[in-house]
Design an enzyme around this catalytic site. Sequence first.
Site, PDB file in Angstrom:
ATOM      1  N   PRO A  96       0.827  -1.207   0.000  1.00 20.48           N
ATOM      2  CA  PRO A  96       0.000   0.000   0.000  1.00 20.48           C
ATOM      3  C   PRO A  96       0.867   1.265   0.000  1.00 20.48           C
ATOM      4  O   PRO A  96       1.907   1.295   0.657  1.00 20.48           O
ATOM      5  CB  PRO A  96      -0.797  -0.092   1.298  1.00 20.48           C
ATOM      6  CG  PRO A  96      -0.624  -1.472   1.802  1.00 20.48           C
ATOM      7  CD  PRO A  96       0.619  -2.032   1.201  1.00 20.48           C
ATOM      8  N   ASP A 103      15.236   2.620   4.172  1.00 16.64           N
ATOM      9  CA  ASP A 103      14.226   2.017   3.291  1.00 16.64           C
ATOM     10  C   ASP A 103      14.852   1.421   2.035  1.00 16.64           C
ATOM     11  O   ASP A 103      14.523   0.299   1.630  1.00 16.64           O
ATOM     12  CB  ASP A 103      13.183   3.069   2.880  1.00 16.64           C
ATOM     13  CG  ASP A 103      12.345   3.544   4.056  1.00 16.64           C
ATOM     14  OD1 ASP A 103      12.731   3.275   5.208  1.00 16.64           O
ATOM     15  OD2 ASP A 103      11.305   4.188   3.819  1.00 16.64           O
ATOM     16  N   GLY A 143       7.330   1.250   2.882  1.00 14.87           N
ATOM     17  CA  GLY A 143       8.468   1.339   1.964  1.00 14.87           C
ATOM     18  C   GLY A 143       8.125   1.303   0.490  1.00 14.87           C
ATOM     19  O   GLY A 143       8.970   0.943  -0.332  1.00 14.87           O
ATOM     20  N   SER A 144       6.902   1.713   0.125  1.00 11.12           N
ATOM     21  CA  SER A 144       6.537   1.647  -1.298  1.00 11.12           C
ATOM     22  C   SER A 144       7.405   2.587  -2.144  1.00 11.12           C
ATOM     23  O   SER A 144       7.751   2.254  -3.279  1.00 11.12           O
ATOM     24  CB  SER A 144       5.051   1.988  -1.491  1.00 11.12           C
ATOM     25  OG  SER A 144       4.799   3.307  -1.078  1.00 11.12           O
ATOM     26  N   SER A 145       7.792   3.738  -1.593  1.00 12.19           N
ATOM     27  CA  SER A 145       8.599   4.689  -2.370  1.00 12.19           C
ATOM     28  C   SER A 145       9.976   4.114  -2.652  1.00 12.19           C
ATOM     29  O   SER A 145      10.456   4.122  -3.793  1.00 12.19           O
ATOM     30  CB  SER A 145       8.783   5.998  -1.610  1.00 12.19           C
ATOM     31  OG  SER A 145       7.585   6.415  -1.053  1.00 12.19           O
ATOM     32  N   ALA A 146      10.626   3.602  -1.603  1.00 11.25           N
ATOM     33  CA  ALA A 146      11.960   3.017  -1.791  1.00 11.25           C
ATOM     34  C   ALA A 146      11.879   1.825  -2.720  1.00 11.25           C
ATOM     35  O   ALA A 146      12.737   1.634  -3.592  1.00 11.25           O
ATOM     36  CB  ALA A 146      12.534   2.597  -0.446  1.00 11.25           C
ATOM     37  N   ALA A 147      10.831   1.025  -2.550  1.00  8.49           N
ATOM     38  CA  ALA A 147      10.676  -0.161  -3.394  1.00  8.49           C
ATOM     39  C   ALA A 147      10.551   0.259  -4.864  1.00  8.49           C
ATOM     40  O   ALA A 147      11.172  -0.342  -5.750  1.00  8.49           O
ATOM     41  CB  ALA A 147       9.441  -0.947  -2.959  1.00  8.49           C
ATOM     42  N   ALA A 149       1.855   4.011   3.416  1.00  9.40           N
ATOM     43  CA  ALA A 149       1.441   3.254   4.592  1.00  9.40           C
ATOM     44  C   ALA A 149       2.610   2.992   5.534  1.00  9.40           C
ATOM     45  O   ALA A 149       2.465   2.274   6.508  1.00  9.40           O
ATOM     46  CB  ALA A 149       0.822   1.931   4.153  1.00  9.40           C
TER      47      ALA A 149
END
Length: 352
Positions: free
Chosen positions: A115, A166, A121-125, A118
């Site tokens: 998500p 992250d 770590g979506s940005s780093a991913a 949330a």
Amino acid sequence: MKIIRASVPAKAILFGEHFVVYGKRALATAINRRLEVVVSSREKSGYHVKIANIPTFGLQLNLEHEKVGREAYLYKDYDNASKAIAYVKKTIDYLEENYEIGGKGVELEINSEIPLSAGLGSSAATCVATIAALKEYFDVATDLEGIRKDAHSVEKAVQGNASPVDTAISTYGGYVLVEDAEVKRLPLAELDLIVGTIGSIPLSMDITKTAEISLKTKTIVEAVKARRESFSSIFGHIFDAADELTAQALIALERKDFATLGALMNVNHGLLDAIGVVPRRLSELVKRSQESGALGAKVTGAGGLDAMGGVGSVLVLPGEQKDRIKVALEMAGALALDVKTGETGLKVEQFV
Ligand code: MEV
């Protein structure tokens, strides 16, 4: 046709988020939810980015606002989504500036189980997977450390002040201790945890806020900086306590002393509350977990702000009361996810 798929894990910060931005120790782990970026060629020049299924409240709300079909929005309308893909755009700019890439049309598709906004770590991913996929696609020689450093540079460019936590977890997976901005990989045992995520913003909130929320980490990191400057002597003690807390938590984890580990999570949560990153909805999730028998519970990642709808996540060490805690989290309006720590880091595959 050359197709590259890069996949990376989500992250959960166990101890030390925010404090790590100022050089204090933080311990983080990769969890078993992944994001993948698939790169292939396209006839037209330039980049075409498809965000196939990043779970995000922002895009869903704008969908109704714009009154366009789901397909049309997800694949064509980048105006409202442009902030949500700030990390993708910055990543492409960075790679073009620093490496021999570009010159042919690229199709970039992002599929995610993480998500957005949330604290997972979506940005780093997104940065790590995009960098790895594009470097491989354009035959740029690289290694994991090179990818991690590139991704950290992009995060800093978007976020202003970003620690290496992250991007290190997305790249290496497993467990990572960050100390004085140095990344150290640790061989620690797998844990079963629960993540409670508040992903919906209240209906009463101004719809234009959804775009701002996609850069939530930046806003919260700036809010902590301002507070730290206003109360510098007090915050000095809080930050030192957080550093010591991570050190003691690491010993507890190595000894598999889960009662102490949980107690330290509760203390870490208190310190995060003190620096102003615990909104009411996440506070409630922590309290409900604790009263349902959790060994420990805390906000994880950047946390949240009431003014931004209180979205974000909590991390729970459940002990014997997993089911009870999940029901309590769901009754408080959260998505309750069973997660395992220590997930594998970056994987890159090529298909011809
Ligand atoms: C965000 O996932 C973690 C923060 O500590 C920011 C950072 O480390 O860059 C809040």
